[in-house]
Structure formats: C-alpha cells, structure tokens
Design a protein around this motif. Structure first.
Motif, PDB file in Angstrom:
ATOM      1  N   LEU A   7       0.761  -1.293   0.031  1.00  0.00           N
ATOM      2  CA  LEU A   7      -0.118   0.118  -0.166  1.00  0.00           C
ATOM      3  C   LEU A   7       0.829   1.157  -0.012  1.00  0.00           C
ATOM      4  O   LEU A   7       0.581   2.258  -0.626  1.00  0.00           O
ATOM      5  CB  LEU A   7      -0.803   0.179   1.197  1.00  0.00           C
ATOM      6  CG  LEU A   7      -1.924   1.414   1.347  1.00  0.00           C
ATOM      7  CD1 LEU A   7      -2.704   1.409   0.081  1.00  0.00           C
ATOM      8  CD2 LEU A   7      -2.440   1.163   2.613  1.00  0.00           C
ATOM      9  N   ARG A  23      -6.389   0.274  -4.199  1.00  0.00           N
ATOM     10  CA  ARG A  23      -5.577   0.385  -3.001  1.00  0.00           C
ATOM     11  C   ARG A  23      -5.801  -0.670  -1.981  1.00  0.00           C
ATOM     12  O   ARG A  23      -5.021  -1.344  -1.413  1.00  0.00           O
ATOM     13  CB  ARG A  23      -5.309   1.763  -2.502  1.00  0.00           C
ATOM     14  CG  ARG A  23      -4.358   2.455  -3.489  1.00  0.00           C
ATOM     15  CD  ARG A  23      -4.591   4.090  -3.227  1.00  0.00           C
ATOM     16  NE  ARG A  23      -3.868   4.341  -2.029  1.00  0.00           N
ATOM     17  CZ  ARG A  23      -3.946   5.557  -1.404  1.00  0.00           C
ATOM     18  NH1 ARG A  23      -4.661   6.481  -1.976  1.00  0.00           N
ATOM     19  NH2 ARG A  23      -3.459   5.726  -0.429  1.00  0.00           N
ATOM     20  N   MET A  24      -7.098  -0.531  -1.605  1.00  0.00           N
ATOM     21  CA  MET A  24      -7.895  -1.381  -0.610  1.00  0.00           C
ATOM     22  C   MET A  24      -7.857  -2.928  -1.040  1.00  0.00           C
ATOM     23  O   MET A  24      -7.699  -3.945  -0.065  1.00  0.00           O
ATOM     24  CB  MET A  24      -9.104  -0.971   0.080  1.00  0.00           C
ATOM     25  CG  MET A  24      -9.385   0.152   0.989  1.00  0.00           C
ATOM     26  SD  MET A  24     -10.879   0.486   1.512  1.00  0.00           S
ATOM     27  CE  MET A  24     -11.278   1.767   0.197  1.00  0.00           C
ATOM     28  N   GLY A  28      -5.731  -5.938   0.883  1.00  0.00           N
ATOM     29  CA  GLY A  28      -6.407  -6.767   1.376  1.00  0.00           C
ATOM     30  C   GLY A  28      -5.985  -8.276   1.069  1.00  0.00           C
ATOM     31  O   GLY A  28      -6.186  -9.317   1.672  1.00  0.00           O
ATOM     32  N   ASN A  41     -10.813  -4.099   6.618  1.00  0.00           N
ATOM     33  CA  ASN A  41     -10.744  -3.758   5.201  1.00  0.00           C
ATOM     34  C   ASN A  41     -11.480  -4.322   3.983  1.00  0.00           C
ATOM     35  O   ASN A  41     -11.875  -3.648   3.215  1.00  0.00           O
ATOM     36  CB  ASN A  41      -9.102  -4.090   4.899  1.00  0.00           C
ATOM     37  CG  ASN A  41      -8.714  -3.557   3.549  1.00  0.00           C
ATOM     38  OD1 ASN A  41      -8.089  -2.480   3.547  1.00  0.00           O
ATOM     39  ND2 ASN A  41      -8.678  -4.170   2.595  1.00  0.00           N
ATOM     40  N   TYR A  44     -14.872  -2.418   4.646  1.00  0.00           N
ATOM     41  CA  TYR A  44     -14.933  -1.044   3.886  1.00  0.00           C
ATOM     42  C   TYR A  44     -14.662  -1.166   2.580  1.00  0.00           C
ATOM     43  O   TYR A  44     -15.234  -0.061   2.032  1.00  0.00           O
ATOM     44  CB  TYR A  44     -13.645  -0.354   4.665  1.00  0.00           C
ATOM     45  CG  TYR A  44     -13.388   1.084   4.238  1.00  0.00           C
ATOM     46  CD1 TYR A  44     -14.694   2.005   4.233  1.00  0.00           C
ATOM     47  CD2 TYR A  44     -12.386   1.907   4.170  1.00  0.00           C
ATOM     48  CE1 TYR A  44     -14.597   3.287   3.844  1.00  0.00           C
ATOM     49  CE2 TYR A  44     -12.261   3.137   4.034  1.00  0.00           C
ATOM     50  CZ  TYR A  44     -13.454   3.903   3.668  1.00  0.00           C
ATOM     51  OH  TYR A  44     -13.560   5.524   3.353  1.00  0.00           O
ATOM     52  N   LEU A  45     -13.944  -2.093   1.970  1.00  0.00           N
ATOM     53  CA  LEU A  45     -13.806  -2.109   0.426  1.00  0.00           C
ATOM     54  C   LEU A  45     -15.308  -2.181  -0.076  1.00  0.00           C
ATOM     55  O   LEU A  45     -15.731  -1.650  -0.933  1.00  0.00           O
ATOM     56  CB  LEU A  45     -13.081  -3.417   0.444  1.00  0.00           C
ATOM     57  CG  LEU A  45     -13.090  -3.774  -1.210  1.00  0.00           C
ATOM     58  CD1 LEU A  45     -12.220  -2.619  -2.146  1.00  0.00           C
ATOM     59  CD2 LEU A  45     -12.024  -5.042  -1.471  1.00  0.00           C
ATOM     60  N   THR A  48     -16.932   1.155  -0.253  1.00  0.00           N
ATOM     61  CA  THR A  48     -16.441   1.894  -1.097  1.00  0.00           C
ATOM     62  C   THR A  48     -16.818   1.567  -2.464  1.00  0.00           C
ATOM     63  O   THR A  48     -17.084   2.431  -3.362  1.00  0.00           O
ATOM     64  CB  THR A  48     -15.053   2.128  -0.934  1.00  0.00           C
ATOM     65  OG1 THR A  48     -14.549   2.284   0.053  1.00  0.00           O
ATOM     66  CG2 THR A  48     -14.515   3.191  -2.009  1.00  0.00           C
ATOM     67  N   ALA A  74     -11.687   7.839   2.859  1.00  0.00           N
ATOM     68  CA  ALA A  74     -10.838   6.611   2.561  1.00  0.00           C
ATOM     69  C   ALA A  74      -9.563   7.033   2.833  1.00  0.00           C
ATOM     70  O   ALA A  74      -8.536   6.292   3.528  1.00  0.00           O
ATOM     71  CB  ALA A  74     -10.921   5.989   1.266  1.00  0.00           C
ATOM     72  N   TYR A  77      -8.158   6.561   6.675  1.00  0.00           N
ATOM     73  CA  TYR A  77      -7.739   4.804   6.909  1.00  0.00           C
ATOM     74  C   TYR A  77      -6.627   4.684   6.297  1.00  0.00           C
ATOM     75  O   TYR A  77      -5.682   4.144   7.071  1.00  0.00           O
ATOM     76  CB  TYR A  77      -9.130   4.154   6.546  1.00  0.00           C
ATOM     77  CG  TYR A  77      -8.686   2.707   6.323  1.00  0.00           C
ATOM     78  CD1 TYR A  77      -8.128   1.912   7.526  1.00  0.00           C
ATOM     79  CD2 TYR A  77      -8.679   2.096   5.025  1.00  0.00           C
ATOM     80  CE1 TYR A  77      -7.836   0.608   7.370  1.00  0.00           C
ATOM     81  CE2 TYR A  77      -8.527   0.834   4.870  1.00  0.00           C
ATOM     82  CZ  TYR A  77      -7.967   0.049   6.116  1.00  0.00           C
ATOM     83  OH  TYR A  77      -7.520  -1.279   6.019  1.00  0.00           O
ATOM     84  N   LEU A  78      -6.135   4.839   5.084  1.00  0.00           N
ATOM     85  CA  LEU A  78      -5.105   4.485   4.295  1.00  0.00           C
ATOM     86  C   LEU A  78      -3.906   4.987   4.984  1.00  0.00           C
ATOM     87  O   LEU A  78      -2.815   4.264   5.147  1.00  0.00           O
ATOM     88  CB  LEU A  78      -5.139   4.611   2.809  1.00  0.00           C
ATOM     89  CG  LEU A  78      -6.200   4.129   1.999  1.00  0.00           C
ATOM     90  CD1 LEU A  78      -6.467   4.629   0.744  1.00  0.00           C
ATOM     91  CD2 LEU A  78      -5.866   2.514   2.029  1.00  0.00           C
TER      92      LEU A  78
END
Length: 234
Positions: A7, A23-24, A28, A41, A44-45, A48, A74, A77-78
C-alpha cells in the motif's frame, strides 16, 4: 507487514473512488485469515465499491463532491495503515484495532465494528473538513452527499452483521457479544459525526481550541474502540 508495504508503495498512484478501491484490494490480498485489520478492510472495501456504483449511476446530487468526500475519507484510513507500515503511531482511534488485530478472543464482528467506529467517529468529520477546504465550501453544502454515503453504510450494516456474527445458536448464548452489539449504533455514530463536523467548522476561528477538540475526539473514539474489542470467552 509485507502486504501493508504494498500500500505504501502505491500511495498516490491512482485517482478517485476507483483508485482507493484498487489500493484496498491490494492491501487486502495479503492479510492472513482472521487478521482484524483485514476484516475491517474487507468491510470498508465493500462500502467503497458501493459508493463507486452510486457515482456511476448518478445517484449523488453532486458526484464531484461525493467523490471528493469519499476519497478524502478513505485516505484517512489508508494513512493510518501507512503509519503502522512506517513504524509510526496511528491516530489513537485506530490503535486498539492494530494492537488487538490478532487476539484470539476477539470476534470478527468486533473487529469490523471497531474499525467502523474509528472511521465514522473520528475520520468522517475530519474528512468533511478536508472536503470543505478542497472544494471551498461549507459543511452544509455537503450534507446531501454525507447523508447518501451514510445511507449506503446503513444499508450494508445488516449484511455485514449477518456475515460476521457467529451462528444463530452461538449468538443466542454469547451474552457478552450480544451486549457489545447492542451498545454501539451506526445511526447514532453517523449523527454524531455530522454534529462533530459542524462543531469543528465553528471552531475554525479558534485554532488552539480546535486542536484540543480534535485530540480529545481522537482519544474518546479510541476508548470506545477498545471497549468494542474486549476479548470474549469461547
């Protein structure tokens, strides 16, 4: 940490909702089974991805504002993940999830709720501030987009709980888990996040007070997250 390093290497290389989704997904792909950050993750993915579908269908009043808010949301979190990758301390709201991510006594649904708590309770109001500065607007101008993103979260909440909660028999027996599930509400968290964003905006003229408010918010959300991650007996 190898999967997290990927990431950090791709930060800033993609754009828009599709970019943060990519990116997620990359993040993951390497999580071991049961990893608490990986559980969040994945949840949340899915949220999104649904936001992206709403954008494609033109379901937001202002797609550009919705994209800006979603991406800046987002990113918080990242960046917390990137801090852990770089051996830095993430915000206090995220620390319980990272510290307890492999604890055998914490259930997957607890990990998901702790991550959602950190992201909604702390990151969302700050993302509203970020979006207002980026777009040159006030929170009221983003209220429709904020509400629509919140509606997506609420619509997915039931499926998230069904996927991650224990089987029906265990769920009936696991009184501590039942109590934890009942002690936190996504609707209340969303309402609180909006009120917090309005408060932060009103404190723009008082930077020292605003900084203190953000620090206290971070710690308070982290405390709730730590309680949500209370290890439970089998």
């Amino acid at each position: 940490m190898a999967q997290l390093q990927r990431l950090a290497e791709c930060t800033g290389s993609a754009h828009g909702v599709d970019g943060v989704v990519a990116r997620m997904r990359a993040l993951g792909a390497g999580f071991p089974a049961g990893d608490g950050v990986g559980v969040f993750n994945r949840v949340y993915l899915s949220v999104t991805e649904e936001v992206g579908r709403h954008v494609e269908r033109g379901l937001f009043p202002d797609s550009g504002a919705a994209i800006t808010l979603d991406v800046l949301f987002a990113e918080r979190y990242l960046r917390a993940v990137e801090a852990v990758v770089a051996d830095r301390r993430p915000p206090a709201c995220w620390r319980p999830l990272f510290q307890l991510r492999r604890h055998p006594g914490v259930r997957p649904l607890q990990f998901a709720l702790a991550g959602i708590n950190a992201h909604i309770g702390h990151d969302l109001p700050l993302a509203v501030m970020d979006a207002c500065r980026t777009l040159g607007c006030e929170p009221a101008d983003l209220e429709d987009e904020f509400d629509r993103v919140g509606d997506i979260l609420v619509s997915l909440e039931e499926s998230i709980r069904e996927e991650l909660m224990p089987g029906p028999d265990l769920f009936q027996i696991a009184d501590p888990l039942t109590h934890l599930l009942g002690s936190w509400s996504l609707d209340r968290a969303r309402d609180s996040a909006w009120a917090t964003a309005l408060t932060m905006w009103a404190l723009n003229e008082l930077p020292a007070v605003a900084d203190e408010f953000r620090e206290r918010l971070d710690g308070a959300v982290g405390l709730v997250g730590r309680m949500l991650l209370t290890p439970l007996p089998d």
